[in-house]
Design an enzyme around this catalytic site. Sequence first.
Site, PDB file in Angstrom:
ATOM      1  N   THR A 167       2.765   0.765  12.799  1.00 54.28           N
ATOM      2  CA  THR A 167       2.113  -0.363  13.447  1.00 54.28           C
ATOM      3  C   THR A 167       3.024  -0.657  14.610  1.00 54.28           C
ATOM      4  OG1 THR A 167       1.432  -1.246  11.301  1.00 54.28           O
ATOM      5  CG2 THR A 167       1.611  -2.846  13.082  1.00 54.28           C
ATOM      6  N   ARG A 195     -10.717  -0.761   4.591  1.00 57.80           N
ATOM      7  CA  ARG A 195      -9.420  -1.236   4.097  1.00 57.80           C
ATOM      8  C   ARG A 195      -8.686  -1.989   5.209  1.00 57.80           C
ATOM      9  NH1 ARG A 195      -3.939  -0.325   6.030  1.00 57.80           N
ATOM     10  NH2 ARG A 195      -2.509  -0.480   4.278  1.00 57.80           N
ATOM     11  N   GLY A 197      -5.028  -3.548   6.220  1.00 57.90           N
ATOM     12  CA  GLY A 197      -3.625  -3.597   5.838  1.00 57.90           C
ATOM     13  C   GLY A 197      -3.123  -5.020   6.019  1.00 57.90           C
ATOM     14  N   ASP A 198      -1.808  -5.142   6.121  1.00 60.54           N
ATOM     15  CA  ASP A 198      -1.213  -6.471   6.300  1.00 60.54           C
ATOM     16  C   ASP A 198      -1.376  -6.996   7.728  1.00 60.54           C
ATOM     17  OD1 ASP A 198       0.437  -4.310   7.086  1.00 60.54           O
ATOM     18  OD2 ASP A 198       2.228  -5.564   7.018  1.00 60.54           O
ATOM     19  N   THR A 218       6.044  -3.612   9.105  1.00 58.39           N
ATOM     20  CA  THR A 218       5.381  -2.315   9.261  1.00 58.39           C
ATOM     21  C   THR A 218       5.576  -1.563   7.947  1.00 58.39           C
ATOM     22  OG1 THR A 218       7.337  -1.187  10.069  1.00 58.39           O
ATOM     23  CG2 THR A 218       5.926  -2.196  11.730  1.00 58.39           C
ATOM     24  N   GLY A 219       4.776  -0.527   7.757  1.00 58.27           N
ATOM     25  CA  GLY A 219       4.898   0.250   6.531  1.00 58.27           C
ATOM     26  C   GLY A 219       3.785  -0.112   5.568  1.00 58.27           C
ATOM     27  N   GLY A 221       1.409  -1.845   3.985  1.00 54.59           N
ATOM     28  CA  GLY A 221       0.843  -3.177   4.175  1.00 54.59           C
ATOM     29  C   GLY A 221       0.453  -3.838   2.866  1.00 54.59           C
TER      30      GLY A 221
HETATM   31  N1  ASP Z   1       1.372  -1.889   7.826  1.00 58.02           N
HETATM   32  C1  ASP Z   1       0.315  -1.012   8.276  1.00 58.02           C
HETATM   33  C2  ASP Z   1      -0.804  -1.021   7.311  1.00 58.02           C
HETATM   34  O1  ASP Z   1      -0.557  -1.105   6.123  1.00 58.02           O
HETATM   35  C3  ASP Z   1       0.724   0.392   8.491  1.00 58.02           C
HETATM   36  C4  ASP Z   1       2.128   0.624   8.855  1.00 58.02           C
HETATM   37  O2  ASP Z   1       2.741  -0.160   9.565  1.00 58.02           O
HETATM   38  O3  ASP Z   1       2.685   1.640   8.426  1.00 58.02           O
HETATM   39  O4  ASP Z   1      -1.919  -0.880   7.749  1.00 58.02           O
END
Ligand code: ASP
Length: 309
Positions: A167, A195, A197-198, A218-219, A221
């Site tokens: 993100t 879907r 995410g966060d 990030t990551g 979510g």
């Molecule tokens: N946080 C984002 C999501 O879950 C993706 C990411 O940042 O890796 O959509």
Amino acid sequence: MARILVTNSEGTPGVGETATMLAAGAGGLDAIEAGIRLVEADTSIRTVGKGGWPNLLGEVELDAAIIDGNTFRSGAVGALKGYLHPISVARAVLERLPHEMLVGEGAARFAGEIGAERANNLIPDSERVWRQWFEENVSPADQEKWPDVPLAQLCQQAIDPEKGMDTTVFLSLDGKGEIMAGVSTSGWAWKYPGRLGDSPIIGAGCYADTKYGAAACTGAGEMAIRAGTSRAIVLYMKMGLSLERAVDEAIDDLLRLRGGLIQRITLHSIDRDGRHRVVAVNAQDQLSYWLWREGDGEPHAEPVELVAL
Ligand code: ASP
């Protein structure tokens, strides 16, 4: 008060513009939106905007949010298809609607109504990789019936952290001492259609409060949604903890998650005194982020602090 900007490595195409604007006295919302627009339009950033990875059906669905830490007005869009700048559609939600979030068809309808720029966000390379996944993982019988097939099992198999994650997140303390945050993403590659995410969930993927600070994730979510991570970091600061300790508490919350999707999650945070902290939990590799502080000249890259769950 010293101005500050924190963005992650995906923010590379936009960090210079946002820093230049903040240095020249722009407000945080304008500077963040301008920087994120550059990331969204850059097809070399494979997890944001045009060039982002598609969902299981091979469609790019984009999420974005922006929050004003003075008023707590936010604007968010989720699963938006066919538009180049979800961050600007999110900003328009903030400015023009009595709502805070639009998703799917409603978000696309609103984007059309405000004259947002249309785009085919699925670039040929993403289409090629998705097609290869499709050929290798979908049975011949299901390929024939596609897309009228159950997707739940495919979604369990499809999560690929190698390509799936990231993100762009921008946190700023501007010349007026105001704190703002913005985020934009294509979400997880091969995600189930619809879907979220966060990122579009205010309080999970980002939060800002001019009195205390801001945070963005990030990551994975799903983890930030379950732990309300961005809001938690800011709330822990409001309850009197330092930025350092507030982030420690948010990590402690993440440590208590059981089941579900547990993966890498990176927490970005700033406080009103211009301090910052960026920590990755469960990272396999060393990550970096961009930092700009008033008087620094150019933004520079810093290593992310790593913590194992
Ligand atoms: N946080 C984002 C999501 O879950 C993706 C990411 O940042 O890796 O959509």
